[in-house]
Design a protein around this motif. Structure first.
Motif, PDB file in Angstrom:
ATOM      1  N   ILE A  75     -13.587   0.653   5.011  1.00  0.00           N
ATOM      2  CA  ILE A  75     -12.388   0.954   4.231  1.00  0.00           C
ATOM      3  C   ILE A  75     -11.434  -0.231   4.256  1.00  0.00           C
ATOM      4  O   ILE A  75     -10.780  -0.539   3.255  1.00  0.00           O
ATOM      5  CB  ILE A  75     -11.704   2.232   4.755  1.00  0.00           C
ATOM      6  N   ALA A  76     -11.356  -0.917   5.394  1.00  0.00           N
ATOM      7  CA  ALA A  76     -10.500  -2.099   5.488  1.00  0.00           C
ATOM      8  C   ALA A  76     -10.964  -3.180   4.522  1.00  0.00           C
ATOM      9  O   ALA A  76     -10.150  -3.833   3.855  1.00  0.00           O
ATOM     10  CB  ALA A  76     -10.499  -2.634   6.921  1.00  0.00           C
ATOM     11  N   ILE A  77     -12.292  -3.377   4.435  1.00  0.00           N
ATOM     12  CA  ILE A  77     -12.820  -4.379   3.505  1.00  0.00           C
ATOM     13  C   ILE A  77     -12.463  -4.000   2.071  1.00  0.00           C
ATOM     14  O   ILE A  77     -12.034  -4.846   1.276  1.00  0.00           O
ATOM     15  CB  ILE A  77     -14.353  -4.498   3.668  1.00  0.00           C
ATOM     16  N   LEU A  78     -12.615  -2.714   1.738  1.00  0.00           N
ATOM     17  CA  LEU A  78     -12.245  -2.236   0.406  1.00  0.00           C
ATOM     18  C   LEU A  78     -10.766  -2.484   0.137  1.00  0.00           C
ATOM     19  O   LEU A  78     -10.393  -2.969  -0.935  1.00  0.00           O
ATOM     20  CB  LEU A  78     -12.562  -0.747   0.281  1.00  0.00           C
ATOM     21  N   ASN A  79      -9.914  -2.140   1.102  1.00  0.00           N
ATOM     22  CA  ASN A  79      -8.473  -2.305   0.907  1.00  0.00           C
ATOM     23  C   ASN A  79      -8.071  -3.765   0.764  1.00  0.00           C
ATOM     24  O   ASN A  79      -7.176  -4.096  -0.018  1.00  0.00           O
ATOM     25  CB  ASN A  79      -7.717  -1.661   2.074  1.00  0.00           C
ATOM     26  N   LEU A  80      -8.701  -4.640   1.522  1.00  0.00           N
ATOM     27  CA  LEU A  80      -8.400  -6.063   1.407  1.00  0.00           C
ATOM     28  C   LEU A  80      -8.796  -6.582   0.026  1.00  0.00           C
ATOM     29  O   LEU A  80      -8.086  -7.394  -0.579  1.00  0.00           O
ATOM     30  CB  LEU A  80      -9.124  -6.844   2.509  1.00  0.00           C
ATOM     31  N   PHE A  81      -9.935  -6.095  -0.477  1.00  0.00           N
ATOM     32  CA  PHE A  81     -10.363  -6.486  -1.820  1.00  0.00           C
ATOM     33  C   PHE A  81      -9.389  -5.958  -2.872  1.00  0.00           C
ATOM     34  O   PHE A  81      -8.991  -6.688  -3.791  1.00  0.00           O
ATOM     35  CB  PHE A  81     -11.771  -5.966  -2.088  1.00  0.00           C
ATOM     36  N   LEU A  82      -8.984  -4.689  -2.729  1.00  0.00           N
ATOM     37  CA  LEU A  82      -8.026  -4.114  -3.679  1.00  0.00           C
ATOM     38  C   LEU A  82      -6.695  -4.854  -3.623  1.00  0.00           C
ATOM     39  O   LEU A  82      -6.053  -5.076  -4.653  1.00  0.00           O
ATOM     40  CB  LEU A  82      -7.818  -2.632  -3.383  1.00  0.00           C
ATOM     41  N   SER A  83      -6.265  -5.232  -2.421  1.00  0.00           N
ATOM     42  CA  SER A  83      -5.032  -6.008  -2.285  1.00  0.00           C
ATOM     43  C   SER A  83      -5.160  -7.341  -3.020  1.00  0.00           C
ATOM     44  O   SER A  83      -4.223  -7.788  -3.683  1.00  0.00           O
ATOM     45  CB  SER A  83      -4.725  -6.260  -0.807  1.00  0.00           C
ATOM     46  N   GLY A  84      -6.343  -7.966  -2.885  1.00  0.00           N
ATOM     47  CA  GLY A  84      -6.577  -9.225  -3.577  1.00  0.00           C
ATOM     48  C   GLY A  84      -6.493  -9.070  -5.086  1.00  0.00           C
ATOM     49  O   GLY A  84      -5.942  -9.929  -5.780  1.00  0.00           O
ATOM     50  N   LEU A  85      -7.032  -7.963  -5.602  1.00  0.00           N
ATOM     51  CA  LEU A  85      -6.938  -7.697  -7.043  1.00  0.00           C
ATOM     52  C   LEU A  85      -5.480  -7.513  -7.459  1.00  0.00           C
ATOM     53  O   LEU A  85      -5.036  -8.064  -8.479  1.00  0.00           O
ATOM     54  CB  LEU A  85      -7.735  -6.449  -7.407  1.00  0.00           C
ATOM     55  N   PHE A  86      -4.732  -6.738  -6.667  1.00  0.00           N
ATOM     56  CA  PHE A  86      -3.324  -6.494  -6.988  1.00  0.00           C
ATOM     57  C   PHE A  86      -2.523  -7.795  -6.976  1.00  0.00           C
ATOM     58  O   PHE A  86      -1.737  -8.071  -7.894  1.00  0.00           O
ATOM     59  CB  PHE A  86      -2.724  -5.492  -6.005  1.00  0.00           C
ATOM     60  N   PHE A  87      -2.710  -8.601  -5.932  1.00  0.00           N
ATOM     61  CA  PHE A  87      -1.979  -9.870  -5.835  1.00  0.00           C
ATOM     62  C   PHE A  87      -2.320 -10.785  -7.008  1.00  0.00           C
ATOM     63  O   PHE A  87      -1.448 -11.477  -7.550  1.00  0.00           O
ATOM     64  CB  PHE A  87      -2.307 -10.573  -4.521  1.00  0.00           C
ATOM     65  N   ALA A  88      -3.596 -10.796  -7.403  1.00  0.00           N
ATOM     66  CA  ALA A  88      -4.011 -11.646  -8.516  1.00  0.00           C
ATOM     67  C   ALA A  88      -3.334 -11.212  -9.810  1.00  0.00           C
ATOM     68  O   ALA A  88      -2.801 -12.044 -10.559  1.00  0.00           O
ATOM     69  CB  ALA A  88      -5.531 -11.606  -8.668  1.00  0.00           C
ATOM     70  N   LEU A  89      -3.337  -9.917 -10.085  1.00  0.00           N
ATOM     71  CA  LEU A  89      -2.721  -9.418 -11.313  1.00  0.00           C
ATOM     72  C   LEU A  89      -1.207  -9.630 -11.302  1.00  0.00           C
ATOM     73  O   LEU A  89      -0.610  -9.940 -12.335  1.00  0.00           O
ATOM     74  CB  LEU A  89      -3.055  -7.937 -11.498  1.00  0.00           C
ATOM     75  N   PHE A  90      -0.593  -9.480 -10.136  1.00  0.00           N
ATOM     76  CA  PHE A  90       0.855  -9.687 -10.056  1.00  0.00           C
ATOM     77  C   PHE A  90       1.198 -11.152 -10.286  1.00  0.00           C
ATOM     78  O   PHE A  90       2.180 -11.480 -10.965  1.00  0.00           O
ATOM     79  CB  PHE A  90       1.396  -9.221  -8.706  1.00  0.00           C
ATOM     80  N   ALA A  91       0.393 -12.068  -9.729  1.00  0.00           N
ATOM     81  CA  ALA A  91       0.628 -13.499  -9.936  1.00  0.00           C
ATOM     82  C   ALA A  91       0.477 -13.864 -11.413  1.00  0.00           C
ATOM     83  O   ALA A  91       1.265 -14.649 -11.961  1.00  0.00           O
ATOM     84  CB  ALA A  91      -0.340 -14.319  -9.086  1.00  0.00           C
ATOM     85  N   LEU A  92      -0.515 -13.286 -12.072  1.00  0.00           N
ATOM     86  CA  LEU A  92      -0.704 -13.536 -13.497  1.00  0.00           C
ATOM     87  C   LEU A  92       0.443 -12.940 -14.311  1.00  0.00           C
ATOM     88  O   LEU A  92       0.883 -13.528 -15.305  1.00  0.00           O
ATOM     89  CB  LEU A  92      -2.038 -12.958 -13.965  1.00  0.00           C
ATOM     90  N   TYR A  93       0.931 -11.776 -13.889  1.00  0.00           N
ATOM     91  CA  TYR A  93       2.057 -11.137 -14.567  1.00  0.00           C
ATOM     92  C   TYR A  93       3.295 -12.022 -14.516  1.00  0.00           C
ATOM     93  O   TYR A  93       3.999 -12.197 -15.520  1.00  0.00           O
ATOM     94  CB  TYR A  93       2.329  -9.776 -13.925  1.00  0.00           C
ATOM     95  N   GLU A  94       3.568 -12.599 -13.343  1.00  0.00           N
ATOM     96  CA  GLU A  94       4.744 -13.462 -13.196  1.00  0.00           C
ATOM     97  C   GLU A  94       4.488 -14.891 -13.647  1.00  0.00           C
ATOM     98  O   GLU A  94       5.427 -15.635 -13.909  1.00  0.00           O
ATOM     99  CB  GLU A  94       5.206 -13.479 -11.747  1.00  0.00           C
TER     100      GLU A  94
END
Length: 301
Positions: A220-239
């Protein structure tokens, strides 16, 4: 999503401002090499400093005892954790500057460090990061899966405020460094040369695997770290830049370890906490010894 996956997103255009965009295989390989190199460049002097401080604080330490020596090498004060975070991760910026200058022929600021509204974006990111992790704790509290934990009075509450604020500065460096590598360099370079979605996914995978050696890692930690990476990537692209994700990453780690007192990606914070909480529910939901990042409450957030 069409805006975020636009091949002409500002972050991708910044990556194209240089003379070269490296091949994806080179980017993936260097993503690990650069991180390891930074840990060696800064980690060795950080370890020596921590050892010196620990010996100075200890009364007649037995350096010949492996267990004692191991304990002396681990940070157990706010100052020692601050030193480790700054020296072990700060060199990432120096390495990226050297690579961009010598190979890609573009300045460091093109990873997404433009000054326009930087303070506003950073403050907004801090608020988002605090709210996100607080929401995770709120979910655990709703189900009765957190409780207050007794601890050293000097290491919690207002008595720990000085150390908690000092370590916040260390988290600022650590969070920014990981984001600079993954969302400032890996994501834009792969997205600019190939496809935006490929850059997003690869950068999230690399981000997750950066934590693969952390103690008490679970699926679950690996999944969450991957999901966090997706979120950070989309937020960086948004800004179209990194200031927001710098702050979200910093606030998340600081809140986890020094505001609420949980483990941070499997690592115990020894620098003090304002609220000393502990997980009391099923590990699958709370994250167990990995901390909330290893549980489904964080997955939901």
């Amino acid at each position: 999503m069409n805006i975020l996956l636009n091949p002409h997103n500002h972050l991708f255009e910044l990556a194209r401002s240089g003379k070269r965009l490296p091949h994806i295989v080179l980017v993936i390989g260097l993503g690990y090499v650069f991180m390891l190199l930074a840990q060696l460049i800064g980690g060795i002097p950080a370890t020596l400093l921590i050892l010196a401080l620990s010996i100075a604080e200890a009364s007649q330490p037995t350096l010949g005892d492996p267990d004692v020596l191991r304990g002396l090498l681990l940070p157990d004060t706010a100052l020692e954790q601050f030193i480790l975070l700054v020296l072990a991760f700060g060199p990432i910026f120096l390495i990226l500057w050297g690579w961009l200058t010598l190979f890609e022929k573009r300045p460091l600021w093109t990873i997404g460090l433009e000054r326009i509204k930087a303070a506003q974006k950073y403050l907004r990111g801090l608020l988002i990061g605090l709210l996100m992790f607080s929401a995770s704790v709120g979910l655990l509290a709703i189900f009765g899966y957190v409780d207050f934990e007794a601890g050293d009075p000097q290491q919690q509450g207002l008595s720990a405020l000085g150390g908690v604020l000092l370590v916040f500065l260390g988290w600022m460096v650590q969070g920014a460094a990981e984001e600079a590598m993954t969302r400032g360099w890996i994501l834009p370079v792969i997205g600019a040369r190939y496809k935006p979605l490929l850059g997003i996914v690869i950068s999230a995978i690399i981000f997750a695997t950066y934590h693969s050696l952390n103690p008490n890692l679970n699926p679950i930690a690996i999944l969450n770290l991957f999901l966090s990476g997706l979120f950070f990537a989309l937020f960086a692209l948004y800004e179209g830049g990194l200031w927001g994700v710098f702050a979200i990453h910093t606030a998340w780690n600081w809140a986890q370890g020094n505001l609420f007192g949980f483990e941070v990606s499997g690592l115990t914070s020894t620098s003090g906490t304002l609220f000393n909480l502990r997980e009391v529910g099923p590990d699958a939901i709370t994250g167990g010894t990995f901390g909330p990042e290893g549980g489904l409450a964080v997955t939901a957030v």
